[in-house]
Design a protein around this motif. Structure first.
Motif, short mmCIF file in Angstrom:
data_model
loop_
_atom_site.label_atom_id
_atom_site.label_comp_id
_atom_site.label_asym_id
_atom_site.label_seq_id
_atom_site.Cartn_x
_atom_site.Cartn_y
_atom_site.Cartn_z
N ILE A 78 0.85 -1.20 0.00
CA ILE A 78 0.00 0.00 0.00
C ILE A 78 0.88 1.24 0.00
CG2 ILE A 78 -1.67 1.36 1.33
CD1 ILE A 78 -2.86 -1.22 2.35
N TYR A 79 1.89 1.21 0.89
CA TYR A 79 2.82 2.33 0.96
C TYR A 79 3.51 2.54 -0.38
CZ TYR A 79 7.29 4.63 1.95
OH TYR A 79 8.39 5.45 1.90
N PHE A 153 25.41 14.57 -3.16
CA PHE A 153 24.98 15.96 -3.04
C PHE A 153 24.31 16.21 -1.69
CE2 PHE A 153 21.92 19.41 -3.70
CZ PHE A 153 22.75 20.39 -4.22
N PHE A 154 23.45 15.27 -1.27
CA PHE A 154 22.70 15.48 -0.03
C PHE A 154 23.44 14.96 1.19
CE2 PHE A 154 19.08 15.71 -3.04
CZ PHE A 154 18.65 16.97 -2.68
N ASP A 155 24.60 14.35 0.99
CA ASP A 155 25.34 13.78 2.10
C ASP A 155 25.72 14.89 3.08
OD1 ASP A 155 26.42 11.75 3.52
OD2 ASP A 155 28.36 11.81 2.50
N GLY A 156 25.39 14.69 4.34
CA GLY A 156 25.74 15.70 5.34
C GLY A 156 24.60 16.63 5.68
N ILE A 157 23.56 16.67 4.86
CA ILE A 157 22.40 17.50 5.17
C ILE A 157 21.39 16.65 5.95
CG2 ILE A 157 20.56 18.95 4.22
CD1 ILE A 157 22.29 19.11 1.64
N PRO A 158 21.03 17.06 7.15
CA PRO A 158 20.11 16.23 7.93
C PRO A 158 18.79 15.99 7.18
CG PRO A 158 20.81 18.20 9.15
CD PRO A 158 21.41 18.29 7.80
N VAL A 159 18.13 14.92 7.52
CA VAL A 159 16.87 14.48 6.92
C VAL A 159 17.07 14.09 5.45
CG1 VAL A 159 14.44 14.97 6.45
CG2 VAL A 159 15.53 15.94 8.49
N LEU A 160 17.54 15.06 4.64
CA LEU A 160 17.68 14.77 3.22
C LEU A 160 18.71 13.67 2.97
CD1 LEU A 160 17.45 18.29 1.54
CD2 LEU A 160 15.80 16.42 1.45
N GLN A 161 19.76 13.62 3.78
CA GLN A 161 20.78 12.60 3.55
C GLN A 161 20.22 11.21 3.86
OE1 GLN A 161 24.23 12.70 6.01
NE2 GLN A 161 23.10 12.77 7.94
N ASP A 162 19.24 11.14 4.74
CA ASP A 162 18.61 9.85 5.01
C ASP A 162 17.60 9.50 3.93
OD1 ASP A 162 20.04 9.58 7.39
OD2 ASP A 162 18.56 10.80 8.47
N LEU A 163 16.97 10.54 3.40
CA LEU A 163 15.95 10.32 2.36
C LEU A 163 16.61 9.81 1.07
CD1 LEU A 163 12.92 10.66 2.11
CD2 LEU A 163 13.29 12.94 1.20
N ALA A 165 19.63 7.94 0.36
CA ALA A 165 20.78 7.17 0.82
C ALA A 165 20.71 5.76 0.30
CB ALA A 165 20.83 7.18 2.36
N GLY A 166 21.71 4.97 0.66
CA GLY A 166 21.67 3.55 0.33
C GLY A 166 22.48 3.20 -0.89
N PRO A 167 22.69 1.88 -1.10
CA PRO A 167 23.46 1.46 -2.28
C PRO A 167 22.69 1.81 -3.55
CG PRO A 167 22.52 -0.44 -1.16
CD PRO A 167 22.23 0.75 -0.30
N PRO A 168 23.37 2.33 -4.58
CA PRO A 168 22.66 2.73 -5.79
C PRO A 168 22.28 1.54 -6.66
CG PRO A 168 25.00 3.19 -6.00
CD PRO A 168 24.81 2.60 -4.65
N ARG A 257 9.54 -4.77 1.89
CA ARG A 257 9.76 -3.98 3.10
C ARG A 257 9.70 -2.50 2.74
NH1 ARG A 257 14.24 -6.50 1.58
NH2 ARG A 257 15.73 -5.16 0.52
N ILE A 258 9.44 -1.69 3.77
CA ILE A 258 9.37 -0.25 3.56
C ILE A 258 10.77 0.32 3.75
CG2 ILE A 258 8.46 1.91 4.46
CD1 ILE A 258 5.91 0.45 5.18
N SER A 259 11.31 0.94 2.72
CA SER A 259 12.64 1.53 2.83
C SER A 259 12.51 2.96 3.32
CB SER A 259 13.34 1.54 1.47
OG SER A 259 13.39 0.24 0.95
N GLU A 260 13.52 3.37 4.10
CA GLU A 260 13.47 4.75 4.60
C GLU A 260 14.00 5.71 3.55
OE1 GLU A 260 16.75 2.29 6.32
OE2 GLU A 260 14.60 2.15 6.13
N THR A 261 14.67 5.20 2.50
CA THR A 261 15.16 6.08 1.45
C THR A 261 14.34 5.88 0.17
OG1 THR A 261 16.79 5.46 -0.21
CG2 THR A 261 17.23 4.76 2.02
N VAL A 262 14.26 6.92 -0.65
CA VAL A 262 13.48 6.79 -1.88
C VAL A 262 14.22 5.97 -2.93
CG1 VAL A 262 12.16 8.90 -1.59
CG2 VAL A 262 14.32 8.97 -2.82
#
Lengths: 319, 338
Positions: A78-79, A153-163, A165-168, A257-262
């Motif tokens: 659903i998510y 690019f987003f590495d080091g910026i809070p919230v966005l770096q988690d959004l 992230a992950g292996p490409p 599973r629900i991933s925390e990154t897009v």
């Protein structure tokens, strides 16, 4: 003279009979659509009832999808369905608006026809083609170039770096949304272009007459006049995005599973049903869960439709 | 060769009348086995007079079809449980064997260079080993320069017999895998991405440096994928070759299993490849039409008698001769001649 009398008479008789046949056929067709819709909803619900009974309302809120231990939940898909469709719309609507705006207001007359036809052709491309194109062309580019660049690019910026992230992997929620956006753009753009064209020229001319810029005409005249149809076009696109199966299945990564990154893998209701259906024995809880998922997708589409109706109603009477 | 020609001639003479009135049999199931059944049907058509209409719809769907008796035989990559066979009045036998290869994408590492063991593979798929230069991998690959890349595991997204064989192997090798994940045609993968079909897994692995996946040996071989060596039960590292697959099938003890439901994973023998499985056919014990089950048996009999070369050319592993004989004996339980 004689002929002239006979022909209208017989013609009238035939017309009367034809009317009756046509009316009955039309009524039956209308009824058939309702019957089909009801039948599909009912059969999905009956098929999925074993899953609802086994897991209760928890079925909708559980993130578990474990065929080995016979535990099934719908939340992951659903998510995935909602998030991919939402991102797709965010990406698609501005582009589609730009396309429609360009075609109706800015493009030179000789360009409108070919570009318009090209957009309609895009809408006619089968979704499997988008899937293969996505998987063999877009995914490698995403994994080798775009995703590493965005992640850095987003590495080091809070919230966005988690959004971001992950292996490409290249596949994932974001890629699926991107492909969906490309698939949805033609629908939304074509609808917008058609409705923009319905604005009476005299309104626009009046606005230009009092010194409005092209953008002001669009914002204050065209958009308010066509709001209902524009939202309708977007909803049409959303409907396509929610139920899209093949293209999404190719590129979403298909993980339960629900991933925390897009960039993470996920699945959608349509993709999991397509993938798992052939390996679901009759009478199994898995098959029931898949049918229940189909029922939930139906409900989601219904809710989307209802919300769009609700959004449109007060504005429609006001405008 | 002359014997074969003679046998063929006799078969031709014997069935010459049948060739005129062809019997059509229908089968459904395993996509993995579809190419070999198709080839057997084509090559044996004149000899057997049997025409095959096979739908490659997936093992689970094939089992559904034969349970409903909508086809003459079902085909599954996963052996059906004994109680289900009894419940649906089915007889089960294997037809050919397929290996499962481990494929990797590591810069600078060529095919059959990287060594892996079952427990390490399980830990990779469990997400306990996340880097290629992890000491556990370095230990078994002494002298190899392993990159400090993240491991990206890839699995089949669609329900698949290949996934069953692979997860069954991991369950044998790791107690943690067995309790946490288990084995089935699709499982709750702890991490990684799913690819649709063999080609999806292969392409996903090839997209991502640091990727690892599993695929049918035939697919891996035809597409020249970078395979890894696996440690077998005897503690030897073996490459996924036809010889290694044949060795595993030959070293397995077929006599002890019921319904031929043998698990070919992790068989003994120094040359045995550890991950492989047979694909199965399901026949009804109460056929609606005995002529149909006779034709099905005739079809597979021809395949067992003359089809080994075809199987090998398509990169399947033929069953050992002793198993062919045992299947013919078991067929007596199914109504119809032969």
């Amino acid at each position: 003279m004689q002929q002239a009398i006979i022909i209208p008479a017989s013609g009238r008789a035939r017309r009367g009979f034809g009317d009756a046949v046509f009316a009955t056929t039309a009524r039956a067709s209308g009824g058939l659509v309702l019957l089909l819709l009801g039948g599909i909803i009912l059969s999905l619900f009956i098929g999925g009832i074993a899953a609802f009974r086994e897991f209760g309302p928890g079925f909708v809120f559980s993130t578990e999808w474990d065929p080995v231990h016979q535990k099934f939940g719908a939340l992951v898909s659903i998510y995935g369905t909602l998030i991919t469709s939402a991102i797709a719309l965010v990406l698609a609507v501005p582009v589609a608006f730009g396309v429609a705006f360009f075609l109706t207001e800015l493009a030179p007359a000789w360009m409108r026809r070919p570009v318009g036809t090209a957009i309609e052709l895009l809408a006619a491309v089968p979704s499997i083609i988008y899937g293969m194109w996505g998987f063999f062309v877009i995914v490698p580019i995403m994994s080798s170039t775009i995703q590493p660049a965005i992640i850095n690019f987003f590495d080091g910026i809070p919230v966005l770096q988690d959004l971001f992230a992950g292996p490409p992997f290249g596949t994932g929620i974001f890629t699926a949304a991107l492909i969906l956006a490309v698939m949805v753009i033609p629908f939304v753009a074509a609808t917008m272009r058609d409705v923009f064209d319905t604005v009476p020229a005299v309104y626009k001319e009046s606005a230009y007459g009092v010194g409005c810029t092209t953008w002001e005409v669009m914002r204050s005249i065209v958009l308010p006049y066509t709001r209902v149809s524009v939202v309708g076009g977007i909803m049409l696109g959303l409907g396509r995005a929610l139920g899209e199966t093949m293209a999404v299945t190719f590129v979403i990564g298909n993980a339960d599973r629900i991933s925390e990154t897009v960039f993470g893998s996920g699945n959608t209701i349509a993709s999991i049903v397509a993938l798992e259906f052939p390996e679901s024995p009759q009478g199994s809880l898995k098959l029931a869960s898949l049918l229940a998922l189909g029922f939930i997708l139906f409900v989601i589409s219904f809710i989307v439709l209802a919300i769009s109706r609700m959004l449109l109603k007060p504005k429609a009477t006001g405008g | 060769m002359t014997f074969r020609t003679t046998a063929l001639a006799i078969a031709l003479a014997g069935f010459s009348f049948a060739a005129h009135a062809q019997t059509q049999i229908t089968g459904a199931g395993s996509t993995f086995a579809a190419p070999i059944y198709g080839k057997w049907a084509e090559a044996g058509a004149t000899a057997t007079g049997v025409k095959l209409n096979y739908q490659a719809i997936g093992s689970g769907a094939g089992i559904n079809q034969i349970n409903n008796r909508t086809v003459d035989f079902g085909a599954s990559d996963m052996p059906v449980k004994a109680e289900d066979l009894t419940a649906h009045k089915l007889m089960q036998f294997p037809t050919v064997i397929g290996g499962v290869d481990i494929i990797v994408n590591l810069p600078g590492i060529k095919a059959n260079e990287l060594k892996l063991t079952g427990p390490v593979l399980a830990d990779i798929y469990l997400g306990k080993i996340t880097k290629w230069n992890d000491p556990e991998i370095a230990k078994i690959n002494a002298g190899m320069k392993l990159p400090s890349l993240a491991i990206a595991t890839v699995h089949r997204a669609d329900g698949s017999g290949t996934t069953f064989v692979f997860t069954d192997y991991l369950s044998m090798q790791s107690a943690e895998w067995k309790s946490k994940v288990g084995s089935s045609t699709s499982v709750a993968w702890p991490n990684g991405a799913g690819g649709k079909g063999s080609d999806g897994v292969a392409a996903t692995v090839q997209h991502i440096p640091g990727g690892i996946g599993y695929d049918e040996s035939a697919y891996a071989e035809q597409n020249h994928l970078t395979t890894a060596l696996m440690m077998n039960k005897a503690g030897k590292f073996v490459a996924p070759t036809m010889a290694a697959f044949v060795a595993a099938a030959g070293n397995a003890d077929w006599s002890k299993v019921q319904n031929f439901a043998i698990d070919l994973n992790d068989q003994p023998g120094a040359a045995s490849w550890p991950i492989e499985s047979a694909t199965f056919v399901l026949l009804p014990l109460d056929p609606k039409d005995e002529k149909q089950s006779t034709a099905v048996k005739k079809f597979f009999d021809w395949g067992f008698e003359h089809g080994d070369d075809i199987a090998t050319s398509l990169l399947y592993i033929p069953l050992p001769q002793s198993v062919h004989a045992a299947i013919r004996t078991a067929w007596k339980a199914v109504p119809g001649t032969m």
